[in-house]
Design a protein around this motif. Structure first.
Motif, PDB file in Angstrom:
ATOM      1  N   ARG A  66      32.995   8.266 -19.748  1.00  0.00           N
ATOM      2  CA  ARG A  66      31.759   9.141 -20.079  1.00  0.00           C
ATOM      3  C   ARG A  66      31.685   9.985 -18.856  1.00  0.00           C
ATOM      4  O   ARG A  66      31.251  11.139 -18.920  1.00  0.00           O
ATOM      5  CB  ARG A  66      30.612   8.008 -20.246  1.00  0.00           C
TER       6      ARG A  66
ATOM      7  N   SER B  62      18.355  14.837 -26.598  1.00  0.00           N
ATOM      8  CA  SER B  62      19.313  13.950 -27.414  1.00  0.00           C
ATOM      9  C   SER B  62      20.792  14.589 -27.430  1.00  0.00           C
ATOM     10  O   SER B  62      21.813  13.850 -27.569  1.00  0.00           O
ATOM     11  CB  SER B  62      18.726  13.866 -28.775  1.00  0.00           C
TER      12      SER B  62
ATOM     13  N   ASP C  38      15.394   6.697 -32.489  1.00  0.00           N
ATOM     14  CA  ASP C  38      16.157   6.168 -31.437  1.00  0.00           C
ATOM     15  C   ASP C  38      16.588   7.226 -30.382  1.00  0.00           C
ATOM     16  O   ASP C  38      17.046   8.213 -31.004  1.00  0.00           O
ATOM     17  CB  ASP C  38      17.346   5.368 -31.830  1.00  0.00           C
ATOM     18  N   LYS C  39      16.950   6.792 -29.255  1.00  0.00           N
ATOM     19  CA  LYS C  39      17.205   7.812 -28.367  1.00  0.00           C
ATOM     20  C   LYS C  39      18.708   7.279 -27.864  1.00  0.00           C
ATOM     21  O   LYS C  39      19.083   5.971 -27.574  1.00  0.00           O
ATOM     22  CB  LYS C  39      16.480   7.898 -26.903  1.00  0.00           C
ATOM     23  N   PRO C  40      19.795   8.126 -27.834  1.00  0.00           N
ATOM     24  CA  PRO C  40      20.909   7.559 -27.283  1.00  0.00           C
ATOM     25  C   PRO C  40      20.986   7.518 -25.907  1.00  0.00           C
ATOM     26  O   PRO C  40      20.302   7.771 -25.175  1.00  0.00           O
ATOM     27  CB  PRO C  40      22.025   8.911 -27.612  1.00  0.00           C
ATOM     28  N   THR C  41      21.932   6.397 -25.648  1.00  0.00           N
ATOM     29  CA  THR C  41      21.958   6.003 -24.007  1.00  0.00           C
ATOM     30  C   THR C  41      22.297   7.158 -23.112  1.00  0.00           C
ATOM     31  O   THR C  41      22.149   7.152 -22.061  1.00  0.00           O
ATOM     32  CB  THR C  41      23.209   4.784 -24.063  1.00  0.00           C
ATOM     33  N   ALA C  42      23.338   7.987 -23.936  1.00  0.00           N
ATOM     34  CA  ALA C  42      23.559   9.090 -23.240  1.00  0.00           C
ATOM     35  C   ALA C  42      23.442  10.347 -24.241  1.00  0.00           C
ATOM     36  O   ALA C  42      23.789   9.916 -25.332  1.00  0.00           O
ATOM     37  CB  ALA C  42      25.141   9.101 -22.448  1.00  0.00           C
TER      38      ALA C  42
ATOM     39  N   GLY D 258      28.808   8.647 -29.112  1.00  0.00           N
ATOM     40  CA  GLY D 258      28.816   7.458 -28.689  1.00  0.00           C
ATOM     41  C   GLY D 258      30.027   6.676 -28.806  1.00  0.00           C
ATOM     42  O   GLY D 258      31.066   7.337 -29.020  1.00  0.00           O
TER      43      GLY D 258
END
Length: 276
Positions: free
Chosen positions: A3, A60, A102-106, A135
Motif C-alpha cells: 500500500r 474516500s 462505510d469508509k475504506p481503510t485507505a 482494496g
C-alpha cells in the motif's frame, strides 16, 4: 506492490497532473518523428480536443489522470483516450458507491498517465499506464496502448493488422520463446540453486503459454518502434501483470522485428513498416 508503494505511485501521477498546468512553459520530451514528414496537423474539419488533466481528492477516493498535450491535435485519438480514462474512473466510483456509509481503510485510488510514444505523419502512439486500487494488497494494473493512423483517422487494432491464423501462430511462437528467455535470465539473477531456477521457469511456462496463445486478443496491446525514416522497425507487444507472469514480474514486453511480421501483415498496412 504494497500500500505504501501504491500510494507513492498515485502521488507521483498526481504530481504529474499538477505539473500539466505548466506544460506550455516547460520543454517537452522528444518523441519519435519523421524528419522528412512532420507530424500531421489537426484532423481535417475538427478542432483540437480539450484534454484536461484530472485531479480529485476526497476522504474516500483520490483520482489523478494526466494526458499528453500533443494528443489534442488528433480529436479521434483524444476521444479514445478520454473514453478509456472515463471508464476507469466510472469503475472506481462504482466501487466507492458500493461502500455505502462505510469508509475504506485507505482511500480508493485511480492513477493513470498517458504518454506520447510516437508522433509522425503516418503513425501516432500513446501509452496508458497506471492502477486502480479498490482494496486488497495492491491495485489493479491499467495497461493500454493506442496506435492512431492520422491519414486514416482510425486506430490500428491487432485483429486488423495481422492477416490470418498463421500470422498469429508465428507471433505467438516468437513471443513465447522471448518471454521464456527473459524468465530464465530473471531466475538466474536470483539466489536460487540451478534446480530451483529450473522449477521457477517451468512454473512460469504455463502462464506464458496461455498468455501468448495465438489469438489477437492476447496481443491487443502493442506499440510501434520507429526507425529514423518514420517507418515501423518492430512492434513491441505489451503484456500486463498476470497475463504471462505473476504481479511481481510487472508489465512485460517483447519486440517483434518488422522482418518477422511483414509476411503476415495485412496488405493495407505494409507500407507503414520498414522494408527488409
Amino acid at each position: 506492490m504494497n500500500r505504501f508503494a501504491q500510494g507513492s505511485y498515485a502521488a507521483a501521477v498526481l504530481l504529474l497532473a499538477l505539473a500539466g498546468c505548466k506544460r506550455e512553459d516547460a520543454p517537452q520530451a522528444p518523441v519519435a518523428a519523421t524528419p522528412e514528414a512532420p507530424a500531421a496537423p489537426v484532423e481535417q474539419g475538427a478542432a483540437p480536443a480539450d484534454l484536461r488533466d484530472v485531479i480529485e481528492n476526497t476522504p474516500s477516493y483520490v483520482i489523478g489522470i494526466s494526458y499528453p498535450p500533443a494528443a489534442a491535435k488528433y480529436p479521434g485519438l483524444a476521444q479514445e483516450l478520454t473514453q478509456y480514462a472515463e471508464h476507469a474512473k466510472a469503475e472506481l466510483l462504482k466501487a466507492v458507491g458500493e461502500l455505502g456509509n462505510d469508509k475504506p481503510t485507505a482511500p480508493y485510488e485511480l492513477s493513470l498517465a498517458f504518454d506520447m510514444l510516437a508522433d509522425t505523419s503516418k503513425v501516432v502512439a500513446v501509452s496508458a499506464d497506471g492502477s486502480s486500487y479498490t482494496g486488497g494488497a495492491h491495485g489493479q494494473p491499467l495497461v493500454a496502448r493506442f496506435v492512431w493512423l492520422p491519414e486514416r483517422q482510425k486506430l490500428l487494432r491487432a485483429e486488423d493488422l495481422i492477416d490470418g491464423d498463421k500470422g498469429w501462430k508465428a507471433i505467438s511462437d516468437y513471443a513465447e520463446d522471448k518471454l521464456l528467455e527473459q524468465a530464465t535470465v530473471r531466475a538466474q539473477g536470483e539466489d536460487l540453486s540451478p534446480e530451483e531456477q529450473q522449477a521457477q521457469v517451468r512454473n512460469l511456462a504455463k502462464m506464458i503459454d496461455e498468455g501468448t496463445a495465438p489469438d489477437a486478443a492476447n496481443f491487443a496491446q502493442f506499440q510501434p518502434v520507429m526507425d529514423a525514416s518514420g517507418r515501423i522497425s518492430a512492434l513491441r507487444f505489451v503484456f500486463a501483470p498476470y497475463q504471462v507472469g505473476p504481479y511481481s514480474d510487472g508489465t512485460q514486453t517483447v519486440d517483434v522485428p518488422a522482418a518477422a511480421l511483414l509476411p503476415y501483415v495485412a496488405a493495407d498496412y505494409r507500407e507503414l513498416f520498414a522494408q527488409p
